[in-house]
Motif scaffolding. Structure first.
Motif, PDB file in Angstrom:
ATOM      1  N   GLY A  87      32.143  34.088  29.019  1.00 45.97           N
ATOM      2  CA  GLY A  87      32.700  34.473  30.354  1.00 45.97           C
ATOM      3  C   GLY A  87      34.211  34.305  30.516  1.00 45.97           C
ATOM      4  O   GLY A  87      34.907  33.769  29.603  1.00 45.97           O
ATOM      5  N   ALA A  88      34.581  34.773  31.577  1.00 46.66           N
ATOM      6  CA  ALA A  88      36.118  34.401  32.070  1.00 46.66           C
ATOM      7  C   ALA A  88      36.452  32.906  31.942  1.00 46.66           C
ATOM      8  O   ALA A  88      37.613  32.306  31.782  1.00 46.66           O
ATOM      9  N   THR A  89      35.323  32.121  32.441  1.00 42.58           N
ATOM     10  CA  THR A  89      35.723  30.700  32.796  1.00 42.58           C
ATOM     11  C   THR A  89      35.882  29.973  31.497  1.00 42.58           C
ATOM     12  O   THR A  89      36.950  29.179  31.557  1.00 42.58           O
ATOM     13  N   ILE A  92      39.554  31.142  30.346  1.00 45.68           N
ATOM     14  CA  ILE A  92      40.502  30.481  30.990  1.00 45.68           C
ATOM     15  C   ILE A  92      40.799  28.889  30.315  1.00 45.68           C
ATOM     16  O   ILE A  92      41.653  28.484  30.252  1.00 45.68           O
ATOM     17  N   TYR A 113      40.835  29.986  42.481  1.00 42.79           N
ATOM     18  CA  TYR A 113      39.611  29.704  41.911  1.00 42.79           C
ATOM     19  C   TYR A 113      39.663  28.429  41.453  1.00 42.79           C
ATOM     20  O   TYR A 113      40.470  27.629  41.044  1.00 42.79           O
ATOM     21  N   TYR A 116      40.456  26.177  38.217  1.00 39.09           N
ATOM     22  CA  TYR A 116      41.842  26.223  37.694  1.00 39.09           C
ATOM     23  C   TYR A 116      42.243  24.853  37.694  1.00 39.09           C
ATOM     24  O   TYR A 116      42.854  24.423  36.711  1.00 39.09           O
ATOM     25  N   ASN A 158      45.589  35.415  39.517  1.00 39.07           N
ATOM     26  CA  ASN A 158      44.374  36.115  39.748  1.00 39.07           C
ATOM     27  C   ASN A 158      44.645  37.279  40.585  1.00 39.07           C
ATOM     28  O   ASN A 158      45.216  37.173  41.895  1.00 39.07           O
ATOM     29  N   ASN A 162      40.410  36.179  44.064  1.00 37.84           N
ATOM     30  CA  ASN A 162      39.335  35.762  44.914  1.00 37.84           C
ATOM     31  C   ASN A 162      39.942  34.542  45.269  1.00 37.84           C
ATOM     32  O   ASN A 162      40.646  33.612  44.695  1.00 37.84           O
ATOM     33  N   ASP A 190      43.933  36.316  35.163  1.00 37.47           N
ATOM     34  CA  ASP A 190      42.612  36.406  35.342  1.00 37.47           C
ATOM     35  C   ASP A 190      42.269  37.711  36.370  1.00 37.47           C
ATOM     36  O   ASP A 190      42.651  37.841  37.395  1.00 37.47           O
ATOM     37  N   VAL A 192      39.120  39.313  36.458  1.00 37.00           N
ATOM     38  CA  VAL A 192      37.649  39.740  36.403  1.00 37.00           C
ATOM     39  C   VAL A 192      37.485  40.682  37.554  1.00 37.00           C
ATOM     40  O   VAL A 192      36.264  41.216  37.487  1.00 37.00           O
ATOM     41  N   TYR A 193      38.215  40.807  38.617  1.00 31.70           N
ATOM     42  CA  TYR A 193      37.774  41.864  39.493  1.00 31.70           C
ATOM     43  C   TYR A 193      38.680  43.304  39.183  1.00 31.70           C
ATOM     44  O   TYR A 193      38.985  44.042  40.328  1.00 31.70           O
ATOM     45  N   SER A 219      36.088  39.844  32.529  1.00 33.35           N
ATOM     46  CA  SER A 219      34.763  39.590  31.688  1.00 33.35           C
ATOM     47  C   SER A 219      33.664  40.794  32.297  1.00 33.35           C
ATOM     48  O   SER A 219      34.073  41.470  32.915  1.00 33.35           O
ATOM     49  N   ALA A 221      31.011  40.148  33.667  1.00 33.46           N
ATOM     50  CA  ALA A 221      30.299  39.496  35.075  1.00 33.46           C
ATOM     51  C   ALA A 221      30.429  40.359  36.261  1.00 33.46           C
ATOM     52  O   ALA A 221      29.109  40.750  36.651  1.00 33.46           O
ATOM     53  N   LYS A 222      31.481  40.611  36.754  1.00 34.74           N
ATOM     54  CA  LYS A 222      31.525  41.421  37.917  1.00 34.74           C
ATOM     55  C   LYS A 222      31.310  42.887  37.816  1.00 34.74           C
ATOM     56  O   LYS A 222      30.712  43.436  38.604  1.00 34.74           O
ATOM     57  N   LYS A 230      27.584  35.898  31.049  1.00 35.78           N
ATOM     58  CA  LYS A 230      28.681  35.172  30.316  1.00 35.78           C
ATOM     59  C   LYS A 230      29.155  35.652  29.191  1.00 35.78           C
ATOM     60  O   LYS A 230      29.395  35.081  28.056  1.00 35.78           O
TER      61      LYS A 230
HETATM   62  N1  PMP Z   1      37.636  34.104  37.799  1.00 37.72           N
HETATM   63  C1  PMP Z   1      37.479  34.409  39.049  1.00 37.72           C
HETATM   64  C2  PMP Z   1      38.552  34.726  40.295  1.00 37.72           C
HETATM   65  C3  PMP Z   1      36.147  34.569  39.622  1.00 37.72           C
HETATM   66  O1  PMP Z   1      35.712  34.649  40.709  1.00 37.72           O
HETATM   67  C4  PMP Z   1      35.216  34.100  38.501  1.00 37.72           C
HETATM   68  C5  PMP Z   1      33.731  34.087  39.143  1.00 37.72           C
HETATM   69  N2  PMP Z   1      33.101  34.833  38.705  1.00 37.72           N
HETATM   70  C6  PMP Z   1      35.482  33.902  37.437  1.00 37.72           C
HETATM   71  C7  PMP Z   1      36.897  33.636  36.964  1.00 37.72           C
HETATM   72  C8  PMP Z   1      34.503  33.265  36.228  1.00 37.72           C
HETATM   73  O2  PMP Z   1      33.919  34.430  35.683  1.00 37.72           O
HETATM   74  P1  PMP Z   1      32.731  34.460  34.380  1.00 37.72           P
HETATM   75  O3  PMP Z   1      31.609  34.702  35.422  1.00 37.72           O
HETATM   76  O4  PMP Z   1      32.912  35.810  33.660  1.00 37.72           O
HETATM   77  O5  PMP Z   1      32.911  33.175  33.739  1.00 37.72           O
END
Ligand code: PMP
Ligand code: GLN
Length: 374
Positions: A87-89, A92, A113, A116, A158, A162, A190, A192-193, A219, A221-222, A230
């Protein structure tokens, strides 16, 4: 018992509000996960990958097929510049772990987010935030410039953003990159959107403006409505990618192998299947239902340019603010939303705001709107 640097973060606001939503049988427009599944053709690809024996560790930097698929959509070199993460989490976390020294400062925009500041703290660094002020959520160039110090090592950006829904313009990114260049800072971006855009807004990655300075993170995910899988990635020039890979190999070693294969299939086929266009128009409809409903309920929404979140100004209700408002909304209305206090360094900047997620089927959003307007 807990490490002091992390203790102050408590339990994630997403965990807290999803639990409260379940307890009160509320419609959950809080934590950002879809109440529908990602495409069956991608799920089938995962099943198929398992049957074809993609069940042991992938190479640590990522399965070749997925690195090549990410490279094809981003223009990076699959071999040396793309790293597949959990995942992006994790991307990061690995970027911060691989690039920060204890005592470094990380800059970001507020609201941010919630991972961070926690990630900065885990690496002995501190996060400092430059405010984006409602309702336009732009930043002040001079305030940004003044926030840099000789300890600032990186800017955590980001976009689309978000929780504000802001999509940063090329000029804003050019200004930010110029500040970062003057202070010899890396930008961890970041994105992800990146596919969730409305009203003709266009996603600009800072990597397209200053490739050598940027770590570009995204990622599945979205984009593919598969938040539970993930699978994410970090793209960067070789020296930055090497630092990220150093951390990634000891954080998780590799992301889940069969899911990497399925996301490679998703990236390879999404365009020709018309997936991204359909994805955006479905979300435009969901956004319209939520924004109209919030306005009808007297909760002034701020229309997001991107992401699947909308902030709303709740002061019209005279129901208090922050956690107090969010708790009453769950208990008395049966709708869960996120009080954005934990996305702020200066909580007073969050005054009157609450975040609604619209990554839900239209009937779910309509049901929430009926409750809100009752
Ligand atoms: N960065 C931002 C801004 C998010 O909103 C999120 C939530 N999904 C993530 C990272 C995490 O992404 P992932 O679920 O791929 O770990
Ligand atoms: N990114 C999601 C949100 O902002 C939540 C992800 C998580 O629960 N950690 O709602």
């Amino acid at each position: 018992m807990a490490r002091r640097a992390l203790e102050s973060f408590g339990t994630s606001v997403f965990t807290v509000y999803s639990q409260l939503a379940r307890r009160h049988d509320a419609i959950n427009l809080g934590q950002g996960f879809p109440d529908f599944d990602g495409p069956t053709w991608i799920q089938d690809a995962a099943r198929d990958a398992m049957r074809r024996g993609h069940n042991q560790y992938a190479p640590s930097p990522g399965a070749t097929r997925l690195r090549e698929a990410v490279a094809a959509t981003t223009g990076y070199d699959a071999e040396r510049e793309v790293t597949i993460t959990s995942g992006a989490t994790e991307a990061i976390a690995a970027a911060l772990c691989g690039l920060l020294e204890p005592g470094d400062e990380v800059l970001t925009f507020e609201p941010f987010y919630d991972s961070y500041p926690a990630c900065a703290a885990m690496n002995g660094a501190t996060l400092k935030a430059v405010p984006l002020r409602a309702p336009a959520f732009t930043f002040d160039r001079d305030e940004l410039e003044r926030a840099f110090t000789e300890r600032t090592r990186l800017f955590l950006l980001n976009t689309p953003h978000n929780p504000t829904g802001r999509v940063f313009r090329e000029k804003e990114l050019t200004d930010l990159l110029a500040c970062c260049a003057r202070h010899d800072c890396i930008v961890v971006s970041d994105e992800v959107y990146e596919h969730l855009l409305f009203d003709g807004h266009r996603h600009v990655s800072p990597a397209s403006l200053d490739r050598d300075r940027v770590v570009r993170i995204s990622s599945a995910a979205k984009t593919f409505s598969l938040t539970g899988w993930k699978v994410g990635w970090a793209c960067a020039p070789e020296p930055l990618s090497a630092a990220i890979r150093n951390a990634h190999q000891f954080l998780v070693f590799c992301a889940p192998a069969p899911l990497q294969d399925a996301i490679a299939c998703a990236l390879e086929q999404a365009e020709e299947r018309g997936y991204y266009d359909a994805f955006r128009s479905e979300y435009a409809e969901r956004r319209a239902v939520l924004l109209d409903g919030l306005a009808a309920a007297g909760l002034a929404p701020i229309a997001p340019e991107g992401t699947y979140f909308a902030m709303a100004d709740v002061r019209g209700w005279d129901w208090g603010d922050g956690d107090a408002f969010a708790q009453r909304l769950i208990e008395e209305v049966g709708v869960a939303a996120i009080p954005p206090g934990s996305f702020y360094e200066h909580e007073e900047h969050a005054a009157g705001l609450i975040r609604f997620a619209f990554c839900k089927q239209t009937p779910t959003i309509e049901a929430a709107v009926r409750r809100l307007t009752r």
